[in-house]
Design an enzyme around this catalytic site. Structure first.
Site, PDB file in Angstrom:
ATOM      1  CB  VAL A 284      -0.955   0.004   1.213  1.00  0.00           C
ATOM      2  CG1 VAL A 284      -1.748   1.319   1.264  1.00  0.00           C
ATOM      3  CG2 VAL A 284      -1.901  -1.183   1.149  1.00  0.00           C
TER       4      VAL A 284
ATOM      5  N   GLY B 192      -1.971 -14.868  -4.341  1.00  0.00           N
ATOM      6  CA  GLY B 192      -1.631 -13.690  -3.565  1.00  0.00           C
ATOM      7  C   GLY B 192      -2.789 -13.078  -2.808  1.00  0.00           C
TER       8      GLY B 192
ATOM      9  N   GLY C 134      -5.780  -4.663  -1.752  1.00  0.00           N
ATOM     10  CA  GLY C 134      -4.797  -4.447  -2.820  1.00  0.00           C
ATOM     11  C   GLY C 134      -4.137  -3.094  -2.690  1.00  0.00           C
TER      12      GLY C 134
ATOM     13  CE  LYS D  92     -11.045  -5.036   6.393  1.00  0.00           C
ATOM     14  NZ  LYS D  92     -10.955  -5.860   5.170  1.00  0.00           N
TER      15      LYS D  92
ATOM     16  CD  GLU E  21     -13.900   5.842   3.149  1.00  0.00           C
ATOM     17  OE1 GLU E  21     -14.445   4.726   3.262  1.00  0.00           O
ATOM     18  OE2 GLU E  21     -14.474   6.916   3.424  1.00  0.00           O
TER      19      GLU E  21
END
Length: 427
Positions: free
Chosen positions: A14, A186, A303, A204, A128
């Protein structure tokens, strides 16, 4: 107009995409913010690894010194985990920097303290990217729906588990085979525990419930059950009912409005439900509100680039606030609703039993359900050489009542075993 300076903590998948987009889209970001934004330093664990596109002079292994710099306006934290991330964020606040974070575990564990520290310092805490990757979800809940009453948040918030369950459904593969494919592609980490045991989704769910219901909810408040016990037989049973199995995060306000529940577990949902068609590693979340009705948010939930998109959206918002001398919305926990335990949750259940293939067994099993206040919707029985498979789907009942029923069935002399128990949602 002065240049706003950004410190980046972490340069993995990231972080690398955050740095790349900040560089390649610098002119657009400056136009949208109203001032240039500059990457002033990147803190990493190991400085000697190659990082194409990131100037070597920006790399440092001393994250504390980086966030203490008096010229840093915003700190982006994509390290993950509890420490040292928490200490670094608090240090950033103490030095007047706003923070953009993707750290779901930290926010679910200690979000209240972080919000309080940001409030005292007069800076922003935006996150976010902590839930559902690129999907705009946090800001709609705490800003767009701030004038509405949210009653339920239901969704798929972990791409790895959705990929595994989707493969089991579409190919007939077992759990281990599907996990092996997810790892090879992955989607799953070398240690997939956080995903497959539901820890990631539970964090979450805690964040979503806290924002949706204006109540402090931590990961410890969330009932959690992963997908490791889901079998090919469970998938086949779901198909026979016209359902698919998904790992769901469910946050609900009680009918009387005085309490909430938050839970993560596998569940069967009808093929007619929109979440049933969420395939592969994608995420989707339903929000149900009084005035807005049903809203659905869908997209890539993980991702590098998708998560970086959410991070940079927050960066733009925080930088605009810096220039305006203001801050965005902080924690809203005024409602202080009670968080109910899982025992009080009411839902439907799919229970698969191995029983003796004798006359009257079905009636005996039905009596056990009735004695514990759990009514039966449908029953399917199939004999096999002295034993039988009995599949019971209940009407809505509390988790406590179902647990007592199953405990009684386990001791029944005609019940050989309880093959599986799964909740049924989405109806």
């Amino acid at each position: 107009m002065r240049t706003l300076k950004v410190a980046l903590l972490g340069c993995g998948v990231v972080g690398t995409d955050v740095a790349r987009i900040m560089t390649t889209h610098a002119a657009d970001l400056a136009a949208r913010i109203g001032a240039p934004v500059e990457l002033a330093g990147v803190a990493v664990r190991r400085a000697n690894r190659p990082r194409p596109g990131i100037p070597e002079h920006l790399i440092t292994t001393d994250a504390t010194e980086l966030v203490k710099r008096d010229d840093i306006d915003v700190v982006i934290e994509v390290i993950g985990g509890i420490e040292p991330a928490r200490g670094l964020i608090l240090t950033a606040f103490d030095n007047g920097a706003s923070v953009v974070s993707a750290n779901k575990a930290l926010l679910a564990a200690d979000g209240a303290a972080l919000h309080a520290a940001a409030g005292r310092a007069g800076v922003d805490l935006y996150y976010e990217a902590a839930v559902a990757g690129a999907i705009p979800l946090i800001r709609p809940l705490r800003e767009s729906l701030a004038g509405d009453k949210v009653n339920r948040v239901l969704g798929i918030v972990n791409g790895t588990t959705n990929f595994i369950l989707d493969k089991m459904d579409s190919t007939g593969a077992g759990y281990s085979e599907a996990l092996e494919e997810a790892t090879a592609l992955g989607y799953a980490e070398a240690d997939p525990t956080a995903d497959v045991e539901g820890f990631d989704a539970a964090a979450k769910a805690a964040i979503l419930a806290g924002i949706a219901f204006h109540t402090r909810v931590t990961a410890d408040d969330v009932f959690r059950e992963g997908i490791t016990e889901v079998t090919a037989g469970d998938i086949a049973s779901a198909k026979a009912m016209g359902c698919v199995v998904k790992l769901l995060a469910i946050c609900e306000r009680s009918a009387d409005g005085v309490s909430v529940t938050a839970r993560v577990h596998p569940a069967m949902i009808p093929l007619t439900h929109p979440l049933a068609n969420v395939r592969g590693a994608y995420n989707a979340v339903f929000v149900e509100a009084d005035a807005a009705g049903q809203l659905m948010f869908y997209g890539p939930g993980a991702g590098g680039a998708p998560t970086a998109s959410a991070v940079l959206g927050d960066l733009v918002a925080v930088c605009r606030n810096k220039l305006a001398g203001s801050t965005g919305p902080g924690e809203s926990a005024y409602a202080q609703l009670t968080v109910n335990p899982m025992d009080d949750v009411v839902t439907r259940y799919h229970v698969s039993l191995d029983v003796a293939d004798k006359a009257g067994v079905l009636a005996q099993v039905a009596t056990v359900f009735a004695e514990h206040g759990v009514s039966i919707d449908t029953v399917r029985q199939q004999g096999r050489e002295g034993d039988a498979s009995l599949v019971v789907v209940t009407h809505r009942a509390t988790d406590a009542a179902l647990s007592a029923t199953v405990a009684a069935l386990r001791t029944h002399d005609q019940v050989r075993g309880v093959a599986s128990i799964m909740r049924v949602e989405g109806e």
